[in-house]
Design a protein around this motif. Structure first.
Motif, PDB file in Angstrom:
ATOM      1  N   LEU A 138       0.708  -1.196   0.024  1.00  0.00           N
ATOM      2  CA  LEU A 138       0.062  -0.061   0.026  1.00  0.00           C
ATOM      3  C   LEU A 138       0.836   1.001   0.011  1.00  0.00           C
ATOM      4  O   LEU A 138       1.976   1.286   0.423  1.00  0.00           O
ATOM      5  CB  LEU A 138      -0.918  -0.026   1.210  1.00  0.00           C
ATOM      6  N   ALA A 139       0.416   2.401  -0.420  1.00  0.00           N
ATOM      7  CA  ALA A 139       0.995   3.503  -0.490  1.00  0.00           C
ATOM      8  C   ALA A 139       0.920   4.118   0.935  1.00  0.00           C
ATOM      9  O   ALA A 139       0.297   3.753   1.887  1.00  0.00           O
ATOM     10  CB  ALA A 139       0.382   4.709  -1.498  1.00  0.00           C
ATOM     11  N   SER A 140       1.591   5.276   1.050  1.00  0.00           N
ATOM     12  CA  SER A 140       1.607   6.197   2.723  1.00  0.00           C
ATOM     13  C   SER A 140       0.353   6.547   2.950  1.00  0.00           C
ATOM     14  O   SER A 140      -0.094   6.431   4.079  1.00  0.00           O
ATOM     15  CB  SER A 140       2.430   7.225   2.436  1.00  0.00           C
ATOM     16  N   LEU A 141      -0.697   6.917   1.966  1.00  0.00           N
ATOM     17  CA  LEU A 141      -2.030   7.225   2.189  1.00  0.00           C
ATOM     18  C   LEU A 141      -2.916   6.158   1.589  1.00  0.00           C
ATOM     19  O   LEU A 141      -2.795   5.871   0.499  1.00  0.00           O
ATOM     20  CB  LEU A 141      -2.251   8.518   1.662  1.00  0.00           C
ATOM     21  N   PRO A 142      -3.942   5.710   2.136  1.00  0.00           N
ATOM     22  CA  PRO A 142      -4.779   4.681   1.975  1.00  0.00           C
ATOM     23  C   PRO A 142      -5.781   5.428   1.289  1.00  0.00           C
ATOM     24  O   PRO A 142      -6.770   4.396   0.638  1.00  0.00           O
ATOM     25  CB  PRO A 142      -5.159   3.937   3.023  1.00  0.00           C
ATOM     26  N   HIS A 143      -6.018   6.589   1.068  1.00  0.00           N
ATOM     27  CA  HIS A 143      -7.031   7.497   0.512  1.00  0.00           C
ATOM     28  C   HIS A 143      -7.168   7.644  -1.023  1.00  0.00           C
ATOM     29  O   HIS A 143      -7.919   8.355  -1.432  1.00  0.00           O
ATOM     30  CB  HIS A 143      -7.267   8.613   1.445  1.00  0.00           C
ATOM     31  N   GLY A 305       0.117  -5.648  13.878  1.00  0.00           N
ATOM     32  CA  GLY A 305      -1.294  -5.429  13.298  1.00  0.00           C
ATOM     33  C   GLY A 305      -1.552  -5.865  11.987  1.00  0.00           C
ATOM     34  O   GLY A 305      -0.574  -6.291  11.142  1.00  0.00           O
ATOM     35  N   PRO A 306      -2.889  -5.836  11.654  1.00  0.00           N
ATOM     36  CA  PRO A 306      -3.073  -6.286   9.960  1.00  0.00           C
ATOM     37  C   PRO A 306      -2.333  -5.528   8.967  1.00  0.00           C
ATOM     38  O   PRO A 306      -2.069  -4.292   9.321  1.00  0.00           O
ATOM     39  CB  PRO A 306      -4.619  -6.236   9.880  1.00  0.00           C
ATOM     40  N   TRP A 307      -2.022  -6.168   7.956  1.00  0.00           N
ATOM     41  CA  TRP A 307      -1.247  -5.449   6.802  1.00  0.00           C
ATOM     42  C   TRP A 307      -1.946  -3.929   6.148  1.00  0.00           C
ATOM     43  O   TRP A 307      -1.030  -3.342   6.114  1.00  0.00           O
ATOM     44  CB  TRP A 307      -1.125  -6.382   5.597  1.00  0.00           C
ATOM     45  N   TYR A 308      -2.772  -3.917   6.431  1.00  0.00           N
ATOM     46  CA  TYR A 308      -3.812  -2.626   5.845  1.00  0.00           C
ATOM     47  C   TYR A 308      -3.535  -1.370   7.002  1.00  0.00           C
ATOM     48  O   TYR A 308      -3.767  -0.388   6.544  1.00  0.00           O
ATOM     49  CB  TYR A 308      -5.143  -2.841   5.428  1.00  0.00           C
ATOM     50  N   ASP A 309      -3.014  -1.868   8.100  1.00  0.00           N
ATOM     51  CA  ASP A 309      -3.054  -0.889   9.297  1.00  0.00           C
ATOM     52  C   ASP A 309      -1.557  -0.751   9.560  1.00  0.00           C
ATOM     53  O   ASP A 309      -1.484  -0.085  10.700  1.00  0.00           O
ATOM     54  CB  ASP A 309      -3.826  -1.276  10.515  1.00  0.00           C
ATOM     55  N   PRO A 312       0.685   1.265   5.465  1.00  0.00           N
ATOM     56  CA  PRO A 312       0.488   2.876   5.099  1.00  0.00           C
ATOM     57  C   PRO A 312       1.102   3.704   6.183  1.00  0.00           C
ATOM     58  O   PRO A 312       1.132   2.903   7.516  1.00  0.00           O
ATOM     59  CB  PRO A 312      -1.078   3.114   5.106  1.00  0.00           C
ATOM     60  N   HIS A 313       1.658   4.818   6.195  1.00  0.00           N
ATOM     61  CA  HIS A 313       1.951   5.515   7.244  1.00  0.00           C
ATOM     62  C   HIS A 313       0.849   6.144   8.105  1.00  0.00           C
ATOM     63  O   HIS A 313       1.210   6.540   9.229  1.00  0.00           O
ATOM     64  CB  HIS A 313       2.981   6.652   6.863  1.00  0.00           C
ATOM     65  N   PHE A 314      -0.272   6.282   7.506  1.00  0.00           N
ATOM     66  CA  PHE A 314      -1.384   7.243   7.984  1.00  0.00           C
ATOM     67  C   PHE A 314      -2.574   6.037   8.213  1.00  0.00           C
ATOM     68  O   PHE A 314      -2.589   5.302   7.411  1.00  0.00           O
ATOM     69  CB  PHE A 314      -1.641   8.340   7.315  1.00  0.00           C
ATOM     70  N   LYS A 315      -3.435   6.432   9.103  1.00  0.00           N
ATOM     71  CA  LYS A 315      -4.455   5.567   9.468  1.00  0.00           C
ATOM     72  C   LYS A 315      -5.642   5.493   8.507  1.00  0.00           C
ATOM     73  O   LYS A 315      -5.762   6.475   8.000  1.00  0.00           O
ATOM     74  CB  LYS A 315      -5.084   6.002  10.827  1.00  0.00           C
ATOM     75  N   MET A 316      -6.192   4.357   8.207  1.00  0.00           N
ATOM     76  CA  MET A 316      -7.125   4.063   7.181  1.00  0.00           C
ATOM     77  C   MET A 316      -8.433   5.071   7.635  1.00  0.00           C
ATOM     78  O   MET A 316      -9.239   5.703   6.947  1.00  0.00           O
ATOM     79  CB  MET A 316      -7.708   2.859   7.185  1.00  0.00           C
ATOM     80  N   GLY A 317      -8.832   5.144   9.060  1.00  0.00           N
ATOM     81  CA  GLY A 317     -10.060   6.019   9.446  1.00  0.00           C
ATOM     82  C   GLY A 317      -9.868   7.303   9.337  1.00  0.00           C
ATOM     83  O   GLY A 317     -10.848   7.984   9.709  1.00  0.00           O
ATOM     84  N   PHE A 318      -8.646   7.787   9.091  1.00  0.00           N
ATOM     85  CA  PHE A 318      -8.412   9.244   9.051  1.00  0.00           C
ATOM     86  C   PHE A 318      -8.697   9.929   7.655  1.00  0.00           C
ATOM     87  O   PHE A 318      -7.740   9.570   6.773  1.00  0.00           O
ATOM     88  CB  PHE A 318      -7.104   9.560   9.821  1.00  0.00           C
ATOM     89  N   THR A 319      -9.483  10.805   7.434  1.00  0.00           N
ATOM     90  CA  THR A 319      -9.653  11.024   6.147  1.00  0.00           C
ATOM     91  C   THR A 319      -9.061  12.469   5.906  1.00  0.00           C
ATOM     92  O   THR A 319      -9.253  13.400   6.705  1.00  0.00           O
ATOM     93  CB  THR A 319     -11.133  11.446   5.804  1.00  0.00           C
TER      94      THR A 319
END
Length: 457
Positions: A138-143, A305-309, A312-319
């Motif tokens: 994944l990239a640094s940002l998951p968004h 923690g899981p790969w998706y968390d 990235p450098h930044f959390k999935m839940g943060f838009t």
């Protein structure tokens, strides 16, 4: 130097303008902004680029997308608005893929997942994990949207990890005449290599099929103040010390500010201890810019923690909201990377006053025609700048001059000033790519200023 203005997350040079919320990228709630209505000002994620397209369409189905492409003469796909230049702009019409999203199917035999083109990695990664699967990186940002990230060869990190586009095993795109073109690796390998990193020139992507693997956990350990001398002596070992490794520097001294080491968790994993090639283990979670809050950064301190968390450098839940920044990124062949970094180190007095942070990462070679990593392992040197376009534009030109001996290639979606002739000389498959563009888009419906300058000229 203070960096309090750095946001919580983190081509041709574009003129910066006033910031607006990210929602402005979406336009109004209707499917199209008509030419007869007042133009809704829409900007990219960072607010430095104002889209010139007068009309914004938001199809809900592939059939609607086909109808638009057939009817409109000049158009461009718009993803998650995370590019910093005019690659996704159009003289007249933009077609947003935001409603073409979601997991469309998981094939456990072929080990693939198919998603709508507008799907963001953060939208489907948790679901994929819950079903026991993962993507390789994944990239640094998951968004960011899947289609947009792959079309511009956006990447994660790791000496053995290709960019995000290398996971693409199949595509469904709508060509200039409205036909659906379906490609898969088994039957159309060479064509797929041509079409994945497509820069929006071949058509509009409707669906993407990605390779998946069994889900895995990752731990993230961060170290501070790596001596530059140690980097010189242990460059390959430092960057090979994890599944994914990132170096962060502000170019202010003879130290690499932070080293983020992400490793898969298995029975063989060992503690790295308090010393990583002379860098000292952090005692708390850190933001890439040490003085900023790590609240929105993924968990560190070796906590699995899981790969998706973790990748990235930044959390999935943060838009991420709009932020005052500009970005540029340059890929150099891995064997030349240390020399390139040291060349820039000599210009640090000029760089750091306009800089927020620089990240250095590795990306494995691939066979994608228009990828900066085409048939060469690369190191990417990424700059997050203050949003001062004049000063940053001059610095980008200076940096490119310093990197010229190292045959750099810029990131397609970020700011660069390389001449089209030099850029063309760095992509041996460019003539074949242009021929494919003319075949799939004979009327030039997907052409724009960006492509006319950087590809067709």
């Amino acid at each position: 130097m203070k960096r309090k203005d750095f946001i919580k997350t983190t081509a041709t040079f574009a003129t910066a303008t006033a910031l607006v919320p990210l929602s402005s990228c979406k336009g109004d709630k209707e499917k199209v902004i008509k030419e007869t209505e007042p133009l809704v000002v829409r900007k990219n994620w960072a607010g430095n680029y104002t889209y010139k397209a007068k009309n914004l369409y938001e199809p809900n189905t592939v059939e609607e997308l086909q109808g638009l492409i057939k009817r409109l003469q000049t158009q461009k796909a718009l993803g998650s608005c995370h590019c910093f230049n005019n690659i996704a702009d159009s003289p007249l019409n933009q077609i947003s893929t935001k409603n073409l999203k979601g997991v469309l199917g998981i094939d456990t035999e072929s080990m693939t997942v198919t998603v709508g083109a507008g799907t963001k990695y953060g939208d489907f990664a948790p679901e994929l994990h819950e079903r026991g699967y993962a993507v390789h990186n994944l990239a640094s940002l998951p968004h960011i949207s899947v289609a947009g990230a792959c079309a511009t060869a956006t990447h994660g990190s790791g000496v053995s990890n290709g960019n995000l586009a290398t996971a693409v095993s199949g595509l469904e795109l709508v060509s200039g005449n409205g036909d659906i073109i379906r490609l898969n690796r088994e039957e159309d390998e060479n064509m797929l290599y041509a079409a994945v990193v497509n820069l929006g020139a071949l058509g509009i992507i409707a669906k993407v099929t990605l390779d998946i693997e069994k889900t895995f956990e990752v731990r993230q350990d961060v170290f501070q103040n790596l001596p530059l001398e140690s980097l010189k002596e242990n460059f390959d070992a430092i960057l090979s010390g994890g599944y994914s490794v990132s170096l962060f520097t502000d170019w202010q001294d003879d130290l690499i500010s932070q080293v983020w080491v992400k490793r898969k968790v298995d029975d063989q994993i060992e503690e790295l201890g308090n010393d990583y090639f002379g860098a000292i283990a952090a005692e708390r979670n850190l933001h890439p810019i040490t003085e900023l809050s790590s609240e929105n950064c993924t968990e560190q301190m070796g906590v699995p923690g899981p790969w998706y968390d973790r990748l990235p450098h930044f959390k999935m839940g943060f838009t991420p909201s709009s932020g005052e920044e500009l970005q540029s990124e340059f890929f150099v062949p891995k064997e030349m990377a240390l020399a390139a970094i040291l060349a820039l180190e000599k210009r640090r007095e000029e760089i750091y006053p306009q800089l927020m942070i620089t990240e250095i990462r590795t990306i494995a070679a691939d066979n994608l025609w228009m990828s900066p990593c085409y048939q060469q392992d690369c190191v990417a040197i990424h700059f997050t700048w203050k949003q001062n376009p004049k000063e940053v534009g001059e610095l980008i030109t200076m940096i490119e001059k310093e990197l010229e001996p190292f045959e750099y290639r810029p990131h397609w979606g970020k700011l660069f000033s390389i001449s089209p002739s030099i850029l063309a000389s760095r992509y041996e498959k460019l003539p074949e790519f242009i021929a494919l563009c003319k075949k799939l888009d004979p009327d030039g419906k997907f052409k724009n200023d960006y492509l006319n300058l950087n590809i067709y000229s």
